[in-house]
Motif scaffolding. Structure first.
Motif, PDB file in Angstrom:
ATOM      1  N   GLY A 189      35.674  49.637  35.293  1.00  0.00           N
ATOM      2  CA  GLY A 189      35.610  50.661  36.335  1.00  0.00           C
ATOM      3  C   GLY A 189      35.646  50.071  37.730  1.00  0.00           C
ATOM      4  N   GLN A 190      34.937  48.960  37.918  1.00  0.00           N
ATOM      5  CA  GLN A 190      34.936  48.327  39.229  1.00  0.00           C
ATOM      6  C   GLN A 190      36.297  47.709  39.557  1.00  0.00           C
ATOM      7  OE1 GLN A 190      31.714  45.597  39.751  1.00  0.00           O
ATOM      8  NE2 GLN A 190      32.108  45.290  41.953  1.00  0.00           N
ATOM      9  N   TRP A 191      36.953  47.137  38.533  1.00  0.00           N
ATOM     10  CA  TRP A 191      38.297  46.618  38.745  1.00  0.00           C
ATOM     11  C   TRP A 191      39.267  47.745  39.122  1.00  0.00           C
ATOM     12  CZ3 TRP A 191      40.570  41.987  39.259  1.00  0.00           C
ATOM     13  CH2 TRP A 191      39.848  40.846  38.913  1.00  0.00           C
ATOM     14  N   ALA A 192      39.168  48.870  38.439  1.00  0.00           N
ATOM     15  CA  ALA A 192      40.050  49.995  38.763  1.00  0.00           C
ATOM     16  C   ALA A 192      39.774  50.551  40.157  1.00  0.00           C
ATOM     17  CB  ALA A 192      39.882  51.093  37.706  1.00  0.00           C
ATOM     18  N   GLY A 193      38.473  50.624  40.517  1.00  0.00           N
ATOM     19  CA  GLY A 193      38.141  51.137  41.836  1.00  0.00           C
ATOM     20  C   GLY A 193      38.576  50.224  42.960  1.00  0.00           C
ATOM     21  N   ALA A 194      38.498  48.888  42.736  1.00  0.00           N
ATOM     22  CA  ALA A 194      38.853  47.928  43.780  1.00  0.00           C
ATOM     23  C   ALA A 194      40.357  47.712  43.898  1.00  0.00           C
ATOM     24  CB  ALA A 194      38.174  46.586  43.511  1.00  0.00           C
ATOM     25  N   THR A 195      41.145  48.200  42.950  1.00  0.00           N
ATOM     26  CA  THR A 195      42.600  47.969  42.980  1.00  0.00           C
ATOM     27  C   THR A 195      43.373  49.298  43.029  1.00  0.00           C
ATOM     28  OG1 THR A 195      42.578  47.813  40.555  1.00  0.00           O
ATOM     29  CG2 THR A 195      42.427  45.754  41.798  1.00  0.00           C
ATOM     30  N   VAL A 196      43.406  50.001  41.903  1.00  0.00           N
ATOM     31  CA  VAL A 196      44.249  51.198  41.785  1.00  0.00           C
ATOM     32  C   VAL A 196      43.712  52.341  42.637  1.00  0.00           C
ATOM     33  CG1 VAL A 196      45.197  52.885  40.182  1.00  0.00           C
ATOM     34  CG2 VAL A 196      45.001  50.498  39.484  1.00  0.00           C
ATOM     35  N   LEU A 197      42.428  52.652  42.506  1.00  0.00           N
ATOM     36  CA  LEU A 197      41.872  53.793  43.233  1.00  0.00           C
ATOM     37  C   LEU A 197      41.795  53.518  44.737  1.00  0.00           C
ATOM     38  CD1 LEU A 197      39.040  54.946  40.786  1.00  0.00           C
ATOM     39  CD2 LEU A 197      41.378  55.804  41.027  1.00  0.00           C
ATOM     40  N   HIS A 242      34.759  50.430  45.791  1.00  0.00           N
ATOM     41  CA  HIS A 242      34.554  49.021  45.466  1.00  0.00           C
ATOM     42  C   HIS A 242      33.166  48.747  44.862  1.00  0.00           C
ATOM     43  CE1 HIS A 242      38.118  48.445  48.021  1.00  0.00           C
ATOM     44  NE2 HIS A 242      38.207  47.215  47.493  1.00  0.00           N
ATOM     45  N   ARG A 243      32.340  49.768  44.733  1.00  0.00           N
ATOM     46  CA  ARG A 243      30.975  49.652  44.197  1.00  0.00           C
ATOM     47  C   ARG A 243      30.121  48.715  45.057  1.00  0.00           C
ATOM     48  NH1 ARG A 243      31.091  50.842  38.590  1.00  0.00           N
ATOM     49  NH2 ARG A 243      32.647  52.485  38.283  1.00  0.00           N
ATOM     50  N   VAL A 244      30.289  48.828  46.387  1.00  0.00           N
ATOM     51  CA  VAL A 244      29.509  47.986  47.278  1.00  0.00           C
ATOM     52  C   VAL A 244      28.144  48.593  47.545  1.00  0.00           C
ATOM     53  CG1 VAL A 244      29.408  47.032  49.619  1.00  0.00           C
ATOM     54  CG2 VAL A 244      31.544  46.953  48.317  1.00  0.00           C
ATOM     55  N   ASN A 245      28.058  49.911  47.717  1.00  0.00           N
ATOM     56  CA  ASN A 245      26.783  50.572  47.982  1.00  0.00           C
ATOM     57  C   ASN A 245      26.440  51.503  46.824  1.00  0.00           C
ATOM     58  OD1 ASN A 245      28.641  52.614  48.325  1.00  0.00           O
ATOM     59  ND2 ASN A 245      28.414  52.681  50.558  1.00  0.00           N
TER      60      ASN A 245
END
Length: 412
Positions: free
Chosen positions: A300-308, A377-380
């Motif tokens: 999920g984090q990989w998808a959020g940081a790239t595709v999304l 990016h799941r930073v916060n």
């Protein structure tokens, strides 16, 4: 009476008296049978003289040529050699091209035997318009329908019905051949990759105990999104600025099709480039920090940081394209979009001073562009960022609907 004596054999003969060389002008010239003349060549022109009446003076006495009404002093064209004919064979001379002896009018030709210059020979094909075919049922070159009947017109260029694919091909040619596309996307890649590389260099593995290193692409993307916004504005406003929009809408009268092609081409280009750049940055961070104490990222984090993340930035650029269609001015549309991106990130800082405005300030702070990318990016702890992405998609759809309506109703 003395009778003239007969000439004796052997005596010299008396020369005959001189005969007049030509009859008087009042007498009718002696008619002689027309001599066999060769057929006129392709450059010879035979003019039929009018029928002479009794008492008319021959044209040679007036200094004119009866065949061409030219002065008699001109040198006539050299005669062509006569064809060999067998005895008793009639000369093969058409009736309309059989002039009489020099100085006499040609023999009259019956009107029914005279041919008009525009008449065609029996073996000649009738005149056809360019591109026409004397018969129906034949196909045009390329198989684009039958040719029209005789007297119609068929274009030698294959005519095809325009569709959305043609508009997409035209917009793809535009977006890849202008300098603004190259410069904006190059700056985007430089910012995301360059800032991500610097952060990875100046950090060590101990700094990633709770946060995966693939999130280092966020900091470059916060600035890189402005490049995509600028490109989205220029896709449409550059044509208004140069006047090319008139040519575009003349070639493609369906304006909704033109705008749809621009939307699809820009969305595909911006999303592909942004996703590729974010993926390279994430791979660089994961490769440079892969120690035992480094936090790992899930799917999920990989998808959020790239595709999304690439989709979110592309939707921002699409919103900029809609604003540019509404405003039709590059500087105004870019300024408006900078306000959409930056103002929600600055405004909550002033609204938090008031307790009554605190709920609104918190919502604005949660859904602004910077915090939305951080959530992806799941930073916060703002969630997975899907709600922010959905809200941006709704706003972009509303803006595009207004752009379609404005493009259809107003003049260019």
């Amino acid at each position: 009476m003395t009778t003239p004596s007969q000439p004796q054999p052997g005596s010299p003969a008396t020369p005959p008296q001189d005969q007049p060389s030509a009859p008087p002008a009042s007498s009718t010239p002696e008619q002689r049978p027309p001599a066999a003349q060769p057929a006129p060549g392709p450059r010879d022109t035979v003019r039929l003289a009018p029928e002479r009446r009794a008492g008319d003076q021959p044209s040679q006495d007036r200094g004119e040529d009866p065949r061409g009404h030219r002065p008699a002093t001109e040198t006539p064209a050299p005669a062509q050699p006569r064809a060999q004919q067998s005895p008793g064979q009639a000369p093969a001379v058409p009736p309309s091209a059989a002039p009489g002896p020099y100085g006499q009018a040609p023999a009259p030709v019956p009107p029914q035997q005279m041919q008009h210059p525009d008449q065609h020979q029996p073996h000649a094909q009738p005149h056809q318009p360019y591109g026409a075919h004397p018969q129906q049922g034949h196909q045009q070159p390329g198989g684009h329908g039958p040719l029209p009947a005789q007297g119609g017109y068929a274009s030698p260029i294959p005519v095809r019905d325009a569709h959305l694919g043609h508009a997409i091909a035209a917009e793809w040619t535009k977006i890849r051949s202008v300098r603004s596309t190259v410069w904006t996307l190059a700056v985007l890649a430089f910012l995301v990759l360059g800032i991500g590389f610097l952060i990875n260099v100046f950090t060590d593995d101990g700094d990633y105990g709770t946060q995966a290193p693939i999130a280092n692409g966020l900091f470059g993307l916060i600035l890189g999104q402005i490049c995509v916004v600028t490109l989205g504005v220029l896709v449409i406003t550059s044509e208004y600025g140069t006047g090319l929009i008139r040519t575009t809408l003349t070639a493609a009268p369906r304006r909704s099709r033109v705008l749809t092609a621009k939307v699809l081409v820009f969305l595909a280009v911006s999303w592909t480039v942004t996703t590729a750049v974010c993926t390279l940055t994430a791979l660089m961070g994961a490769g440079m920090h892969s120690g035992p104490g480094v936090a790992s990222a899930d799917g999920g984090q990989w998808a959020g940081a790239t595709v999304l993340a690439g989709l979110y930035v592309s939707l921002l650029g699409l919103l900029a394209l809609a604003v540019g269609t509404l405003l039709r001015h590059s500087a105004g549309a870019i300024t408006a979009m900078l306000g959409v991106v930056l103002l929600p990130a600055i405004l909550p800082a002033f609204l938090l001073f008031s307790e009554s405005m605190r709920p609104a300030a918190e919502k604005i702070l949660e859904y602004n562009a910077i915090n939305s990318l951080a959530a992806l990016h799941r930073v916060n702890d703002g969630g997975d960022g899907l709600s922010q992405l959905l809200l941006l998609a709704v706003v972009t759809a509303v803006a595009l609907a207004g752009a379609y309506a404005a493009l259809e109703k107003r003049d260019v």
